[in-house]
Design a protein around this motif. Structure first.
Motif, PDB file in Angstrom:
ATOM      1  N   MET A 195       0.672  -1.020  -0.195  1.00 31.40           N
ATOM      2  CA  MET A 195      -0.131   0.163  -0.255  1.00 31.40           C
ATOM      3  C   MET A 195       0.864   1.574   0.422  1.00 31.40           C
ATOM      4  O   MET A 195       1.873   1.153   0.813  1.00 31.40           O
ATOM      5  N   VAL A 196       0.847   1.751  -0.543  1.00 31.78           N
ATOM      6  CA  VAL A 196       1.511   3.562  -1.131  1.00 31.78           C
ATOM      7  C   VAL A 196       0.820   4.658  -0.263  1.00 31.78           C
ATOM      8  O   VAL A 196      -0.599   4.223  -1.035  1.00 31.78           O
ATOM      9  N   GLY A 197       1.197   5.239   0.142  1.00 34.09           N
ATOM     10  CA  GLY A 197       0.127   6.072   0.921  1.00 34.09           C
ATOM     11  C   GLY A 197       1.090   7.234   1.184  1.00 34.09           C
ATOM     12  O   GLY A 197       2.895   7.670   0.699  1.00 34.09           O
ATOM     13  N   ASP A 198       0.606   9.001   2.048  1.00 32.23           N
ATOM     14  CA  ASP A 198       1.695  10.180   1.074  1.00 32.23           C
ATOM     15  C   ASP A 198       2.578   9.848   2.284  1.00 32.23           C
ATOM     16  O   ASP A 198       3.384  11.124   2.435  1.00 32.23           O
ATOM     17  N   ALA A 199       2.973   8.657   3.687  1.00 29.23           N
ATOM     18  CA  ALA A 199       3.613   8.819   5.030  1.00 29.23           C
ATOM     19  C   ALA A 199       5.496   8.963   3.461  1.00 29.23           C
ATOM     20  O   ALA A 199       6.508   9.024   3.904  1.00 29.23           O
ATOM     21  N   ASN A 200       4.944   8.259   2.535  1.00 30.09           N
ATOM     22  CA  ASN A 200       6.575   7.054   2.402  1.00 30.09           C
ATOM     23  C   ASN A 200       6.216   8.527   0.548  1.00 30.09           C
ATOM     24  O   ASN A 200       7.623   7.763   0.140  1.00 30.09           O
ATOM     25  N   VAL A 201       6.151   9.296   0.039  1.00 30.93           N
ATOM     26  CA  VAL A 201       6.185   9.702  -0.925  1.00 30.93           C
ATOM     27  C   VAL A 201       7.338  10.980  -0.064  1.00 30.93           C
ATOM     28  O   VAL A 201       7.315  10.963   1.109  1.00 30.93           O
ATOM     29  N   ARG A 202       8.527  11.395  -1.354  1.00 29.96           N
ATOM     30  CA  ARG A 202       9.653  11.859  -0.537  1.00 29.96           C
ATOM     31  C   ARG A 202       9.360  13.214  -1.148  1.00 29.96           C
ATOM     32  O   ARG A 202       8.445  12.724  -2.481  1.00 29.96           O
ATOM     33  N   THR A 203      10.014  14.484  -0.125  1.00 36.88           N
ATOM     34  CA  THR A 203       9.118  15.525  -0.796  1.00 36.88           C
ATOM     35  C   THR A 203      10.966  16.832  -0.599  1.00 36.88           C
ATOM     36  O   THR A 203      11.521  15.872  -0.409  1.00 36.88           O
ATOM     37  N   ALA A 204      10.437  17.556  -1.524  1.00 38.43           N
ATOM     38  CA  ALA A 204      11.668  18.342  -2.125  1.00 38.43           C
ATOM     39  C   ALA A 204      12.178  18.870  -0.501  1.00 38.43           C
ATOM     40  O   ALA A 204      12.963  18.964   0.280  1.00 38.43           O
ATOM     41  N   GLN A 205      11.126  19.557   0.774  1.00 36.49           N
ATOM     42  CA  GLN A 205      11.303  19.902   2.039  1.00 36.49           C
ATOM     43  C   GLN A 205      11.035  18.744   3.097  1.00 36.49           C
ATOM     44  O   GLN A 205      12.576  18.625   3.706  1.00 36.49           O
ATOM     45  N   GLY A 206      11.139  17.425   2.480  1.00 40.36           N
ATOM     46  CA  GLY A 206      11.452  16.557   3.219  1.00 40.36           C
ATOM     47  C   GLY A 206      13.282  16.216   2.671  1.00 40.36           C
ATOM     48  O   GLY A 206      13.957  15.841   4.014  1.00 40.36           O
ATOM     49  N   ASN A 207      13.275  16.734   1.967  1.00 38.50           N
ATOM     50  CA  ASN A 207      14.679  15.941   1.511  1.00 38.50           C
ATOM     51  C   ASN A 207      15.784  17.396   1.907  1.00 38.50           C
ATOM     52  O   ASN A 207      16.565  16.574   2.840  1.00 38.50           O
ATOM     53  N   ALA A 208      15.041  18.191   2.173  1.00 33.83           N
ATOM     54  CA  ALA A 208      16.245  19.201   2.902  1.00 33.83           C
ATOM     55  C   ALA A 208      16.383  19.344   4.189  1.00 33.83           C
ATOM     56  O   ALA A 208      17.304  19.832   4.642  1.00 33.83           O
ATOM     57  N   TRP A 209      15.423  19.262   4.522  1.00 33.13           N
ATOM     58  CA  TRP A 209      15.511  18.642   6.303  1.00 33.13           C
ATOM     59  C   TRP A 209      16.484  17.650   6.722  1.00 33.13           C
ATOM     60  O   TRP A 209      17.146  17.886   7.347  1.00 33.13           O
ATOM     61  N   ALA A 210      16.422  16.814   6.003  1.00 35.25           N
ATOM     62  CA  ALA A 210      17.366  15.415   6.075  1.00 35.25           C
ATOM     63  C   ALA A 210      18.247  15.790   5.855  1.00 35.25           C
ATOM     64  O   ALA A 210      19.032  15.012   6.567  1.00 35.25           O
ATOM     65  N   ALA A 211      18.945  16.643   4.506  1.00 28.32           N
ATOM     66  CA  ALA A 211      20.388  17.104   4.557  1.00 28.32           C
ATOM     67  C   ALA A 211      20.715  17.774   5.810  1.00 28.32           C
ATOM     68  O   ALA A 211      21.683  17.837   6.131  1.00 28.32           O
ATOM     69  N   ILE A 212      20.118  18.643   6.325  1.00 29.11           N
ATOM     70  CA  ILE A 212      20.032  19.343   7.580  1.00 29.11           C
ATOM     71  C   ILE A 212      20.194  18.679   8.377  1.00 29.11           C
ATOM     72  O   ILE A 212      21.215  18.876   9.504  1.00 29.11           O
ATOM     73  N   CYS A 213      19.682  17.873   8.881  1.00 29.93           N
ATOM     74  CA  CYS A 213      20.005  16.700  10.037  1.00 29.93           C
ATOM     75  C   CYS A 213      21.283  15.651  10.011  1.00 29.93           C
ATOM     76  O   CYS A 213      21.931  16.107  10.759  1.00 29.93           O
ATOM     77  N   ALA A 214      21.173  16.231   8.617  1.00 26.80           N
ATOM     78  CA  ALA A 214      22.829  14.607   8.352  1.00 26.80           C
ATOM     79  C   ALA A 214      24.235  15.995   8.147  1.00 26.80           C
ATOM     80  O   ALA A 214      24.998  15.486   9.100  1.00 26.80           O
ATOM     81  N   ASP A 215      23.279  17.139   8.325  1.00 23.71           N
ATOM     82  CA  ASP A 215      24.819  17.755   8.801  1.00 23.71           C
ATOM     83  C   ASP A 215      24.318  18.739   9.825  1.00 23.71           C
ATOM     84  O   ASP A 215      26.343  19.074  10.041  1.00 23.71           O
ATOM     85  N   ARG A 216      23.750  18.521  10.794  1.00 20.51           N
ATOM     86  CA  ARG A 216      24.262  18.718  11.856  1.00 20.51           C
ATOM     87  C   ARG A 216      24.822  17.528  12.234  1.00 20.51           C
ATOM     88  O   ARG A 216      25.732  17.689  13.652  1.00 20.51           O
ATOM     89  N   ALA A 217      24.383  16.655  12.247  1.00 19.66           N
ATOM     90  CA  ALA A 217      25.057  14.784  12.602  1.00 19.66           C
ATOM     91  C   ALA A 217      26.959  14.764  12.872  1.00 19.66           C
ATOM     92  O   ALA A 217      27.226  14.428  13.434  1.00 19.66           O
ATOM     93  N   ARG A 218      26.483  15.357  11.005  1.00 21.32           N
ATOM     94  CA  ARG A 218      28.112  15.734  11.127  1.00 21.32           C
ATOM     95  C   ARG A 218      29.308  16.661  11.885  1.00 21.32           C
ATOM     96  O   ARG A 218      29.931  16.003  11.862  1.00 21.32           O
ATOM     97  N   ALA A 219      28.292  17.651  11.476  1.00 25.86           N
ATOM     98  CA  ALA A 219      29.356  18.712  12.541  1.00 25.86           C
ATOM     99  C   ALA A 219      29.200  18.124  14.265  1.00 25.86           C
ATOM    100  O   ALA A 219      30.314  18.429  14.928  1.00 25.86           O
ATOM    101  N   GLN A 220      28.098  17.700  14.827  1.00 31.62           N
ATOM    102  CA  GLN A 220      28.786  17.312  16.368  1.00 31.62           C
ATOM    103  C   GLN A 220      29.683  16.336  16.139  1.00 31.62           C
ATOM    104  O   GLN A 220      29.936  16.673  17.029  1.00 31.62           O
TER     105      GLN A 220
END
Length: 66
Positions: A1-26
């Motif tokens: 079953m495909v739902g809205d929770a499984n759709v990647r968005t530009a905003q979601g990708n950007a947030w994931a990149a920000i979180c990854a950058d913060r984790a690397r900086a830490q």
């Protein structure tokens, strides 16, 4: 079953990149702090060069071949 929770968005990708950058900086900051702490320790537990049996044997071999 495909739902809205499984759709990647530009905003979601950007947030994931920000979180990854913060984790690397830490992780980088943690490593810098560890290196600084190790560098600040007094170096009283150094062993003499050539103190192991293997080192003594190689030193003897170098001296005896000359």
């Amino acid at each position: 079953m495909v739902g809205d929770a499984n759709v990647r968005t530009a905003q979601g990708n950007a947030w994931a990149a920000i979180c990854a950058d913060r984790a690397r900086a830490q992780a980088r900051a943690d490593m810098d702090a560890m290196v600084a702490a190790l560098a600040a320790r007094p170096r009283t537990d150094q062993r003499a060069v050539g103190s192991s049996p293997r080192s003594r044997a190689s030193q003897t071999a170098l001296v005896s071949t000359r």
